[in-house]
Design an enzyme around this catalytic site. Structure first.
Site, PDB file in Angstrom:
ATOM      1  NE  ARG A   7      -1.726  -2.047   2.827  1.00 51.68           N
ATOM      2  CZ  ARG A   7      -1.812  -3.299   2.416  1.00 51.68           C
ATOM      3  NH1 ARG A   7      -2.790  -3.665   1.646  1.00 51.68           N
ATOM      4  NH2 ARG A   7      -0.916  -4.192   2.739  1.00 51.68           N
ATOM      5  CB  THR A   8       3.256   2.663   2.420  1.00 51.26           C
ATOM      6  OG1 THR A   8       2.445   2.230   3.497  1.00 51.26           O
ATOM      7  CG2 THR A   8       3.806   4.033   2.730  1.00 51.26           C
ATOM      8  CE  LYS A  30      26.986  -2.335  -5.359  1.00 51.33           C
ATOM      9  NZ  LYS A  30      27.275  -1.329  -6.401  1.00 51.33           N
ATOM     10  NE  ARG A  79       6.912   0.990   5.096  1.00 53.26           N
ATOM     11  CZ  ARG A  79       5.718   0.427   5.089  1.00 53.26           C
ATOM     12  NH1 ARG A  79       5.601  -0.853   4.803  1.00 53.26           N
ATOM     13  NH2 ARG A  79       4.644   1.128   5.359  1.00 53.26           N
ATOM     14  CG  HIS A  85       3.123   4.206   8.735  1.00 52.48           C
ATOM     15  ND1 HIS A  85       3.250   4.999   7.615  1.00 52.48           N
ATOM     16  CD2 HIS A  85       2.773   2.969   8.279  1.00 52.48           C
ATOM     17  CE1 HIS A  85       2.991   4.269   6.540  1.00 52.48           C
ATOM     18  NE2 HIS A  85       2.695   3.036   6.914  1.00 52.48           N
TER      19      HIS A  85
HETATM   20  C1  NCD Z   1       1.299  -0.905   8.268  1.00 52.59           C
HETATM   21  C2  NCD Z   1       2.783  -0.690   8.503  1.00 52.59           C
HETATM   22  O1  NCD Z   1       3.579  -0.852   7.574  1.00 52.59           O
HETATM   23  O2  NCD Z   1       3.101  -0.306   9.616  1.00 52.59           O
HETATM   24  N1  NCD Z   1       1.007  -1.115   6.927  1.00 52.59           N
HETATM   25  C3  NCD Z   1       0.774  -0.026   6.139  1.00 52.59           C
HETATM   26  O3  NCD Z   1       1.652   0.744   5.840  1.00 52.59           O
HETATM   27  N2  NCD Z   1      -0.487   0.186   5.768  1.00 52.59           N
HETATM   28  C4  NCD Z   1       0.706  -1.903   9.168  1.00 52.59           C
HETATM   29  C5  NCD Z   1       1.298  -3.287   9.198  1.00 52.59           C
HETATM   30  O4  NCD Z   1       2.257  -3.593   8.500  1.00 52.59           O
HETATM   31  O5  NCD Z   1       0.750  -4.093   9.962  1.00 52.59           O
END
Ligand code: NCD
Length: 306
Positions: free
Chosen positions: A51-52, A80, A101, A129
């Site tokens: 998703r993200t 590396k 991320r 997040h």
């Molecule tokens: C979440 C995350 O990555 O923290 N997912 C997301 O980005 N929608 C929740 C999860 O991974 O459980």
């Protein structure tokens, strides 16, 4: 130049403005189709995501911009031994804005300190997040018509769930929001959120391990996945992973206008039998996330709809 590491770097007024932009973009997508023409977003994902990452990329494309990046640390120079600081400097030469991320708490902050373009935290370890929180806030605002005067329940892994930490941080700023924290003992909300955020702001909350006892009080029920990747002990994960499974019978005492949320991915926490219940909002959250990310990109790049 401004980055976004923590949700509270945005004021409530700025969040209102992002919500207004996202709602307008949903209603009038054509107005926004060229606002980021010629701009590039880099998605640097050192941890898995569906998703993200894709929602950042779709958001940039819907604004007319382009995207580049990587979706796993193994395919980047991190394998590396390159530092996050150097990666951020390098990618600043290729892109106008970065979404990152990383499994290490604070890594996107290090990137932001070294990049020459805005960096957005797309999830750092078990910490924060903020863009999931933007998706969550738009969802609550659209479903409930307000962000204040709510009882917000969180259920599952409140220890490692970074989406929980960020949403609590954001929601303590609205009047008369109370929290109900449901988790097994081992996965309770960390003290740095309980003491420093809830207690420090005199916010009312209850902690329990019994969902059924409190489900009837909630306006929002935010279910979460047990965060397998953050456990040190596989046995403990196996013992805790199915602590809560939301099934239709468990909703018998729930409010008729309860809003059931989940950041996804779901493993077992919500039975698919709930998906057709009008109270299920988790797929709407996904769509809302794309529009809030687009609104955020516009804000950080200083772009306006024509
Ligand atoms: C979440 C995350 O990555 O923290 N997912 C997301 O980005 N929608 C929740 C999860 O991974 O459980």
């Amino acid at each position: 130049m401004r980055s976004l590491f923590d949700i509270n770097e945005l004021s409530p007024a700025e969040i209102d403005s992002l919500i207004a932009t996202a709602n307008d973009m949903m209603a009038n997508p054509a107005k926004y189709a060229h606002v980021a023409d010629g701009k590039k977003l880099a998605t640097l994902f050192f941890e898995p995501s569906t998703r993200t990452r894709l929602s950042f990329e779709a958001a940039m494309m819907e604004l007319g911009g382009n995207v580049l990046g990587f979706s796993e640390a193994q395919s980047s120079s991190a394998s590396k031994g390159e530092s996050v600081a150097d990666t951020a400097r390098v990618v600043s030469c290729y892109a106008d804005i970065i979404a990152m991320r990383h499994p290490k708490e604070g890594a996107p902050l290090v990137a932001a300190m070294n990049a020459t373009v805005p960096v957005i935290n797309a999830g750092d370890g078990g910490h924060n997040h903020p863009t999931q929180t933007l998706a969550d806030l738009l969802t609550i605002s659209r479903e409930k018509g307000r962000l204040d005067n709510l009882v917000v329940g969180f259920c599952g892994d409140l220890k490692f769930g970074r989406t929980v930490h960020s949403l609590i941080n954001a929601m303590v700023r609205y009047p008369n929001v109370k929290f109900v924290l449901v988790s097994p003992n081992e996965l309770r909300l960390p003290d740095y959120v309980k003491t420093d955020v809830l207690e420090a702001n005199n916010v009312e909350f209850v902690e329990t391990s019994d969902l059924m006892e409190v489900i009837g009080d909630m306006d929002i029920l935010y279910m979460t996945r047990v965060q397998h990747e953050r456990f040190f002990n596989e046995e403990e994960y196996l013992r805790l992973r199915d602590s809560y499974i939301l099934t239709p019978d468990k909703l018998k005492d729930a409010k008729s206008d309860l809003c059931i949320m989940h950041p996804l991915p779901r493993v077992n926490e919500i039975s698919t039998a709930i998906d057709s219940d009008p109270r299920a909002c988790y797929f709407k959250q996904v769509l809302n996330g794309k529009f809030m990310r687009a609104a955020l990109i516009m804000m950080l790049l200083g772009l306006e709809a024509k």
